[in-house]
Design a protein around this motif. Structure first.
Motif, PDB file in Angstrom:
ATOM      1  N   LEU A 109       0.802  -1.259   0.048  1.00 30.63           N
ATOM      2  CA  LEU A 109      -0.137  -0.140  -0.044  1.00 30.63           C
ATOM      3  C   LEU A 109       0.899   1.526   0.044  1.00 30.63           C
ATOM      4  O   LEU A 109       0.825   2.176  -1.029  1.00 30.63           O
ATOM      5  CB  LEU A 109      -0.922   0.004   1.128  1.00 30.63           C
ATOM      6  CG  LEU A 109      -2.015  -1.075   1.143  1.00 30.63           C
ATOM      7  CD1 LEU A 109      -2.885  -1.080   2.505  1.00 30.63           C
ATOM      8  CD2 LEU A 109      -2.907  -1.072  -0.127  1.00 30.63           C
ATOM      9  N   VAL A 110       1.479   1.550   1.042  1.00 30.66           N
ATOM     10  CA  VAL A 110       2.318   2.890   1.022  1.00 30.66           C
ATOM     11  C   VAL A 110       3.630   2.642   0.593  1.00 30.66           C
ATOM     12  O   VAL A 110       4.445   3.884   0.383  1.00 30.66           O
ATOM     13  CB  VAL A 110       2.344   3.263   2.809  1.00 30.66           C
ATOM     14  CG1 VAL A 110       1.177   3.769   3.231  1.00 30.66           C
ATOM     15  CG2 VAL A 110       2.964   2.187   3.619  1.00 30.66           C
ATOM     16  N   GLY A 111       4.247   1.494   0.183  1.00 30.37           N
ATOM     17  CA  GLY A 111       5.867   1.604  -0.145  1.00 30.37           C
ATOM     18  C   GLY A 111       5.988   2.313  -1.284  1.00 30.37           C
ATOM     19  O   GLY A 111       6.859   3.073  -1.062  1.00 30.37           O
ATOM     20  N   ASN A 112       5.219   2.568  -2.407  1.00 30.89           N
ATOM     21  CA  ASN A 112       5.855   3.511  -3.561  1.00 30.89           C
ATOM     22  C   ASN A 112       5.753   5.097  -3.020  1.00 30.89           C
ATOM     23  O   ASN A 112       6.495   5.505  -3.227  1.00 30.89           O
ATOM     24  CB  ASN A 112       4.821   3.246  -4.617  1.00 30.89           C
ATOM     25  CG  ASN A 112       5.127   1.912  -5.423  1.00 30.89           C
ATOM     26  OD1 ASN A 112       6.361   1.713  -5.461  1.00 30.89           O
ATOM     27  ND2 ASN A 112       4.318   1.214  -6.021  1.00 30.89           N
ATOM     28  N   ALA A 113       4.751   5.240  -2.127  1.00 29.64           N
ATOM     29  CA  ALA A 113       4.494   6.474  -1.881  1.00 29.64           C
ATOM     30  C   ALA A 113       5.707   6.979  -0.724  1.00 29.64           C
ATOM     31  O   ALA A 113       6.248   8.004  -1.057  1.00 29.64           O
ATOM     32  CB  ALA A 113       3.430   6.917  -1.018  1.00 29.64           C
ATOM     33  N   ILE A 114       6.127   6.037  -0.065  1.00 33.55           N
ATOM     34  CA  ILE A 114       7.335   6.118   0.912  1.00 33.55           C
ATOM     35  C   ILE A 114       8.607   6.452  -0.216  1.00 33.55           C
ATOM     36  O   ILE A 114       9.454   7.426   0.239  1.00 33.55           O
ATOM     37  CB  ILE A 114       7.480   4.881   1.745  1.00 33.55           C
ATOM     38  CG1 ILE A 114       6.411   5.127   2.831  1.00 33.55           C
ATOM     39  CG2 ILE A 114       8.888   5.171   2.409  1.00 33.55           C
ATOM     40  CD1 ILE A 114       6.571   3.945   3.867  1.00 33.55           C
ATOM     41  N   VAL A 115       8.665   5.608  -1.000  1.00 32.69           N
ATOM     42  CA  VAL A 115       9.986   5.777  -1.912  1.00 32.69           C
ATOM     43  C   VAL A 115      10.051   7.006  -2.515  1.00 32.69           C
ATOM     44  O   VAL A 115      11.003   7.906  -2.526  1.00 32.69           O
ATOM     45  CB  VAL A 115      10.076   4.682  -2.865  1.00 32.69           C
ATOM     46  CG1 VAL A 115      10.904   5.064  -3.791  1.00 32.69           C
ATOM     47  CG2 VAL A 115      10.177   3.191  -2.108  1.00 32.69           C
ATOM     48  N   THR A 116       8.959   7.539  -3.241  1.00 32.63           N
ATOM     49  CA  THR A 116       8.677   8.869  -3.642  1.00 32.63           C
ATOM     50  C   THR A 116       9.011  10.069  -2.782  1.00 32.63           C
ATOM     51  O   THR A 116       9.788  10.705  -3.019  1.00 32.63           O
ATOM     52  CB  THR A 116       7.361   8.984  -4.412  1.00 32.63           C
ATOM     53  OG1 THR A 116       7.129   7.899  -5.122  1.00 32.63           O
ATOM     54  CG2 THR A 116       7.250  10.243  -5.229  1.00 32.63           C
ATOM     55  N   TRP A 117       8.544   9.714  -1.812  1.00 33.61           N
ATOM     56  CA  TRP A 117       8.888  10.660  -0.728  1.00 33.61           C
ATOM     57  C   TRP A 117      10.290  10.748  -0.227  1.00 33.61           C
ATOM     58  O   TRP A 117      10.878  11.787   0.061  1.00 33.61           O
ATOM     59  CB  TRP A 117       7.950  10.274   0.703  1.00 33.61           C
ATOM     60  CG  TRP A 117       8.198  11.279   1.932  1.00 33.61           C
ATOM     61  CD1 TRP A 117       7.797  12.455   2.053  1.00 33.61           C
ATOM     62  CD2 TRP A 117       8.846  10.909   2.976  1.00 33.61           C
ATOM     63  NE1 TRP A 117       8.209  12.752   3.296  1.00 33.61           N
ATOM     64  CE2 TRP A 117       8.874  12.072   3.939  1.00 33.61           C
ATOM     65  CE3 TRP A 117       9.700   9.646   3.448  1.00 33.61           C
ATOM     66  CZ2 TRP A 117       9.312  11.904   5.121  1.00 33.61           C
ATOM     67  CZ3 TRP A 117      10.246   9.713   4.765  1.00 33.61           C
ATOM     68  CH2 TRP A 117      10.172  10.980   5.440  1.00 33.61           C
ATOM     69  N   LEU A 118      11.056   9.581  -0.148  1.00 32.89           N
ATOM     70  CA  LEU A 118      12.400   9.689   0.057  1.00 32.89           C
ATOM     71  C   LEU A 118      13.154  10.212  -1.047  1.00 32.89           C
ATOM     72  O   LEU A 118      14.077  10.946  -0.659  1.00 32.89           O
ATOM     73  CB  LEU A 118      12.850   8.166   0.226  1.00 32.89           C
ATOM     74  CG  LEU A 118      12.452   7.392   1.319  1.00 32.89           C
ATOM     75  CD1 LEU A 118      13.038   5.968   1.423  1.00 32.89           C
ATOM     76  CD2 LEU A 118      13.115   8.139   2.708  1.00 32.89           C
ATOM     77  N   TRP A 119      12.670  10.133  -2.030  1.00 36.77           N
ATOM     78  CA  TRP A 119      13.519  10.628  -3.160  1.00 36.77           C
ATOM     79  C   TRP A 119      13.280  12.081  -3.556  1.00 36.77           C
ATOM     80  O   TRP A 119      14.099  12.822  -4.151  1.00 36.77           O
ATOM     81  CB  TRP A 119      13.270   9.819  -4.726  1.00 36.77           C
ATOM     82  CG  TRP A 119      13.722   8.364  -4.651  1.00 36.77           C
ATOM     83  CD1 TRP A 119      14.751   7.776  -3.957  1.00 36.77           C
ATOM     84  CD2 TRP A 119      13.135   7.228  -5.564  1.00 36.77           C
ATOM     85  NE1 TRP A 119      14.969   6.677  -4.364  1.00 36.77           N
ATOM     86  CE2 TRP A 119      13.939   6.275  -5.486  1.00 36.77           C
ATOM     87  CE3 TRP A 119      12.215   7.301  -6.505  1.00 36.77           C
ATOM     88  CZ2 TRP A 119      13.802   5.136  -5.832  1.00 36.77           C
ATOM     89  CZ3 TRP A 119      11.893   6.295  -7.308  1.00 36.77           C
ATOM     90  CH2 TRP A 119      12.639   5.107  -6.955  1.00 36.77           C
ATOM     91  N   GLY A 120      12.227  12.542  -3.008  1.00 40.15           N
ATOM     92  CA  GLY A 120      11.711  13.943  -3.358  1.00 40.15           C
ATOM     93  C   GLY A 120      11.547  14.002  -5.190  1.00 40.15           C
ATOM     94  O   GLY A 120      11.836  15.089  -5.614  1.00 40.15           O
ATOM     95  N   GLY A 121      11.162  12.966  -5.414  1.00 39.40           N
ATOM     96  CA  GLY A 121      10.973  12.865  -7.148  1.00 39.40           C
ATOM     97  C   GLY A 121      10.618  11.481  -7.648  1.00 39.40           C
ATOM     98  O   GLY A 121      10.111  10.777  -6.822  1.00 39.40           O
ATOM     99  N   PHE A 122      10.926  11.256  -8.946  1.00 38.32           N
ATOM    100  CA  PHE A 122      10.414   9.947  -9.288  1.00 38.32           C
ATOM    101  C   PHE A 122      11.639   8.891  -9.579  1.00 38.32           C
ATOM    102  O   PHE A 122      11.538   7.969 -10.372  1.00 38.32           O
ATOM    103  CB  PHE A 122       9.672  10.118 -10.501  1.00 38.32           C
ATOM    104  CG  PHE A 122       8.260  10.777 -10.193  1.00 38.32           C
ATOM    105  CD1 PHE A 122       7.407  10.227  -9.615  1.00 38.32           C
ATOM    106  CD2 PHE A 122       8.246  12.318 -10.557  1.00 38.32           C
ATOM    107  CE1 PHE A 122       6.442  11.286  -9.101  1.00 38.32           C
ATOM    108  CE2 PHE A 122       7.311  13.159 -10.004  1.00 38.32           C
ATOM    109  CZ  PHE A 122       6.181  12.598  -9.269  1.00 38.32           C
ATOM    110  N   ALA A 123      12.850   9.543  -9.245  1.00 38.30           N
ATOM    111  CA  ALA A 123      14.090   8.443  -9.180  1.00 38.30           C
ATOM    112  C   ALA A 123      14.844   9.510  -8.288  1.00 38.30           C
ATOM    113  O   ALA A 123      14.722  10.402  -8.007  1.00 38.30           O
ATOM    114  CB  ALA A 123      14.826   8.701 -10.700  1.00 38.30           C
TER     115      ALA A 123
END
Lengths: 189, 258, 425
Positions: free
Chosen positions: C170-184
């Protein structure tokens, strides 16, 4: 919770005979440790000094041909403005004829220009009062009563040789290290 | 007591088996072609750069490599580190023109100065790819540090060209190389015997040329190496002395503890 | 209680300060006269070594930061500028980069010393748990620091590790985007990692402070694992342990210097001298050596979420270790079965390190799974069971009389009883 000297602790005091030797060894190891700390600290401190790329840029060459008489240019050198002014015959004469006794920091014009290149005055464009940059290098700037530069901060005035003529600045404008590479080119630094 | 001991022994055996398996599996991974070890002036804790070899290597870089490969982290002034004089460095730099902005605000060119970075052969990566059939020649500033095997690897690639073994299918425009991973490299063999003329009379064999340019590139990747090692020797000696003194003091301090 | 502290210092300046802020009294109490077990071996050096390393890492790091640029277009070049142009820049960077490895070597030895001698057992549970927090903070700091040079390994290491969080449902992808501050992984990621890499070491100092405070409440463990019984068992910290730590420090500095000056890239990956390229992954992504065992655990589990959970679990399990180990005896010297299992566990960790360095193929997969299984089996199953089954060797009476009383009584020592469970001080 009272503090007592550490020496009074521990099982068994060292024998008095041993004490001298032990103190000496402590002194040696303490001194060596101090050298070690210095050896660690110096690279840290020295890393804040100008680096090789900064030092490599510490001289600039300036082409003088585009500067007409009566006008000046400002070049950046080691992060500071350097004023290069092409003086007119009249300005040169004024600078040379002034009585040294009238000056705040007496210095003849000949000591402030390179021999044979009287028409070029090169000074560091920083007011010796509190570090503002004086006006006067652009034709539209005020140049003060002595035709040189005028500092807008506290009203110091300099003549066409960059000598201070009116306070509060205590000293003449500093001269950078420079040399003529040819009649129309100087190398600052 | 007995079961405890036997369990302990079994545990020990298990540990040994696990360790053995780890160590046995390790060499299985070491693969790729064997690298040559030509021997370098700069290896070892007291090694220094062979100045003459590095200067010949610079000649190779200038005449051959620099047509495609940049050296953008290095400056012309760094050449003083391989024994060029200030005047020679100025002359080397002045023979190159670099882009600048003229007084009229338009792009212009000026001779390079010792304080300039080495000029890159291409304006950017895309320009390089466009000119070289899609291949991007890597920057050589730290190439010796950026490859497993370091100098030996770069030397190996330069001397590793040859005919592909029978049955090997080569890609279009690719060249066979013993050392390069996958054995197919886009760069055609860059160095041949007698590719350059050495002014010091050294015979420009392929091995010699590769040796010289690798010496130069190792210097460019580690310009600090000589002073690093010199300081290092002093520091280690100092610390060894300090360890000795400290240990003696420690023995004395502890001598009254029973 | 309010009121001035009564200071005994003779020097009037020292006395004046000490009366108002008893720093001198405190330092004297905690570091000079502090009673310390007299039987430490050199494994007890490593806490001090870790503290010194942390301080040196902060010192070199602060000066490196003066010349580093956390911008994806300039980071790589700014590091090269440090190496080439900044006075002693190469020394600062090599000392800092190798210092990270030294820090982990020291801390791992410190941890395994604690495991061997049972330093995590009551009453030192909280001390141990603070240590695990330190380890976690160190790992986060080291990971973000490794990203800063913005080489290929920096970039792809950051990509792979941050992607671990995408395993959470559920939240995994949102967390990763948040960590990156972008889409990569990109410029914003680099900026925030730099900020956090600068911040976390100071948080570490705070946790280390509590770690030391907790240590000075319970007192140190010792190789025998038995409690201090009388002043005969202890020595004042100064000069006995200050000088002993100094010996270890000198040797440690020699090892560190040997790497910095003669093999500065020994622990590094050549790929990190290639500038980051978001369009091309290196043929093999390998983390720094100190993360290899965790990386091996991650890859040993076929399920993505399972792997991530096991990897984090391998450290989190340390938090509950004091309650998993049911034996009342601390030191492995008196626990024959545990001693053997300890070494199996060490080998399993080393094996995991090797596994992490290689592609998950063939034997490596098997080895990785065996070692991973043992790692968890060791903590979750074996430690609770052997604590109950194992018959410990008889404990010595005290530190100052480290003689094992003869069996069957009759010796001069009273109370030659075997292993009293967790004696009270």
């Amino acid at each position: 919770m009272s503090a007592t000297a550490p020496a009074s602790h521990g099982p068994g005091h060292p024998h008095a005979a041993d004490q001298g030797k032990r103190d000496f060894l402590k002194l040696v190891s303490g001194a060596a440790a101090a050298i070690g700390v210095g050896a660690i600290a110096w690279p840290l401190i020295d890393s804040m000094n100008p680096s090789a790329d900064v030092l490599a840029l510490s001289s600039v060459e300036v082409d003088l041909t585009p500067v007409p008489a009566g006008q000046g240019i400002t070049v950046a050198w080691r992060g500071k403005p350097v004023f290069v002014r092409h003086r007119t015959e009249k300005e040169i004469k004024e600078a040379q004829d002034v009585k040294l006794s009238e000056l705040i920091e007496p210095q003849p014009d000949s000591e402030r220009v390179k021999a044979g290149h009287d028409q070029w005055i090169v000074v560091i464009g920083i007011c010796t009062h509190l570090g503002c940059i004086p006006l006067g290098n652009k034709p539209t700037d005020p140049r003060g009563d002595w035709g040189g530069w005028f500092c807008p901060c506290h009203g110091s005035q300099y003549d066409t040789s960059g000598r201070v003529r009116h306070g509060p600045a205590p000293l003449n404008l500093y001269l950078p290290q420079y040399a003529f590479e040819s009649d129309s080119k100087i190398k600052i630094g | 007591m007995r079961p405890a001991l036997s369990t302990a022994r079994a545990g020990g055996q298990f540990a040994a088996t696990l360790l053995a398996a780890t160590l046995l599996a390790a060499p299985a991974i070491a693969q790729e072609g064997q690298l040559p070890h030509p021997g370098w002036s700069f290896s070892g804790p007291f090694g220094t750069f062979d100045r003459a070899a590095a200067q010949r290597g610079f000649q190779i870089y200038k005449e051959v490599c620099s047509n495609c490969h940049s050296l953008k982290e290095a400056y012309y002034r760094n050449l003083e580190g391989i024994g060029l004089s200030e005047e020679q460095v100025k002359a080397v730099a002045a023979s190159v023109t670099v882009p600048t902005i003229g007084d009229d605000g338009q792009p212009a060119e000026r001779p390079a100065l010792p304080s300039d970075h080495f000029k890159s052969p291409f304006a950017n990566d895309k320009a390089a790819r466009a000119a070289l059939n899609g291949a991007l020649p890597p920057d050589l500033s730290v190439i010796v540090k950026a490859r497993e095997g370091g100098p030996d690897y770069v030397y190996g690639v330069l001397t590793g060209y040859g005919e592909p073994p029978a049955g090997m299918k080569m890609g279009d425009g690719m060249n066979y190389n013993r050392v390069f991973p996958g054995h197919q490299i886009a760069m055609p063999q860059p160095l041949q015997a007698d590719q350059v003329q050495y002014s010091d009379g050294t015979k420009p064999t392929l091995d010699q040329e590769a040796h010289d340019v690798v010496t130069f590139l190792t210097f460019i990747a580690n310009p600090e190496m000589e002073s690093r090692k010199q300081i290092g020797v002093k520091i280690i000696l100092f610390l060894a002395m300090l360890t000795g003194i400290t240990y003696v003091v420690k023995r004395r301090v502890w001598s009254d503890v029973h | 209680m309010a009121g001035l502290h009564k200071s005994d210092y003779k020097n009037p300046v020292v006395n004046w300060i000490d009366t108002r802020l008893p720093l001198f009294t405190m330092m004297n109490k905690e570091y000079a006269v502090f009673p310390t077990p007299k039987n430490f071996n050199y494994f007890w050096n490593f806490g001090a070594l870790a503290t010194v390393t942390l301080l040196l890492m902060i010192a070199t790091g602060v000066f490196l930061a003066m010349n580093y640029t956390p911008d994806s277009n300039m980071a790589f070049d700014s590091v090269e500028r440090i190496m080439r142009d900044v006075n002693y820049g190469w020394l600062l960077r090599y000392a800092h980069a190798n210092g990270a490895s030294m820090f982990f070597i020291v801390v791992y030895i410190h941890i395994f010393r604690g495991l061997y001698y049972g330093s995590y057992k009551t009453p030192r549970e909280l001390l141990w748990m603070l240590g695990v927090v330190i380890l976690l903070l160190m790992m986060a700091t080291a990971f973000m620091g490794y990203v800063l040079p913005w080489g290929q390994m920096s970039f792809w290491g950051a990509t792979v590790i941050t992607n671990l969080f995408s395993a959470f449902p559920l939240v995994g992808n949102a967390i990763v985007t948040w960590l990156w501050g972008g889409f990569a992984v990109g410029d914003p990621t680099l900026h925030r990692f730099f900020s956090l890499h600068y911040l976390l070491p100071f948080v570490l100092i705070g946790v280390v402070f509590f770690h030391v405070v907790a240590l000075h409440i319970t007192g140190s463990n010792n190789p025998l694992g038995i409690d201090v019984k009388s002043p005969q068992d202890t020595l004042p910290f100064h000069p006995y342990y200050t000088i002993k730590d100094s010996v270890g420090l000198c040797v440690f500095f020699m090892v560190w210097a040997a790497f910095v000056f003669f093999a500065p890239n020994f622990f590094g990956d050549p790929d990190n001298y290639i500038p980051a390229n978001p369009l091309q992954t290196p043929s093999e992504i390998v983390p720094e050596w100190y993360f290899l065992p965790y990386y091996a655990i991650l890859r040993s589990v076929p399920n993505k979420l399972g792997g991530v959970c096991m990897m984090f679990g391998s450290i989190l399990v340390l938090f509950v270790l004091p309650w998993l180990d049911t034996s009342p005896v601390r030191s492995a010297r008196f626990r024959p079965i545990y001693r053997a299992l300890f070494w199996v566990h060490v080998v399993a960790c080393i094996a995991l390190g090797f596994v992490g360095a290689h592609r998950p193929e063939g034997w490596w997969v098997v080895l990785g799974r065996v070692a991973t299984t043992y790692y968890f089996l060791h903590f979750l199953v074996l430690l609770p069971i052997i604590g109950k089954l194992e018959r410990p060797l008889p404990l010595p009476e005290s530190i100052s009389r480290p003689v094992i009383p003869p069996r069957g009584g009759g010796g001069p020592l009273p109370g030659g009883a075997p292993a009293k469970p967790m004696e009270k001080p």
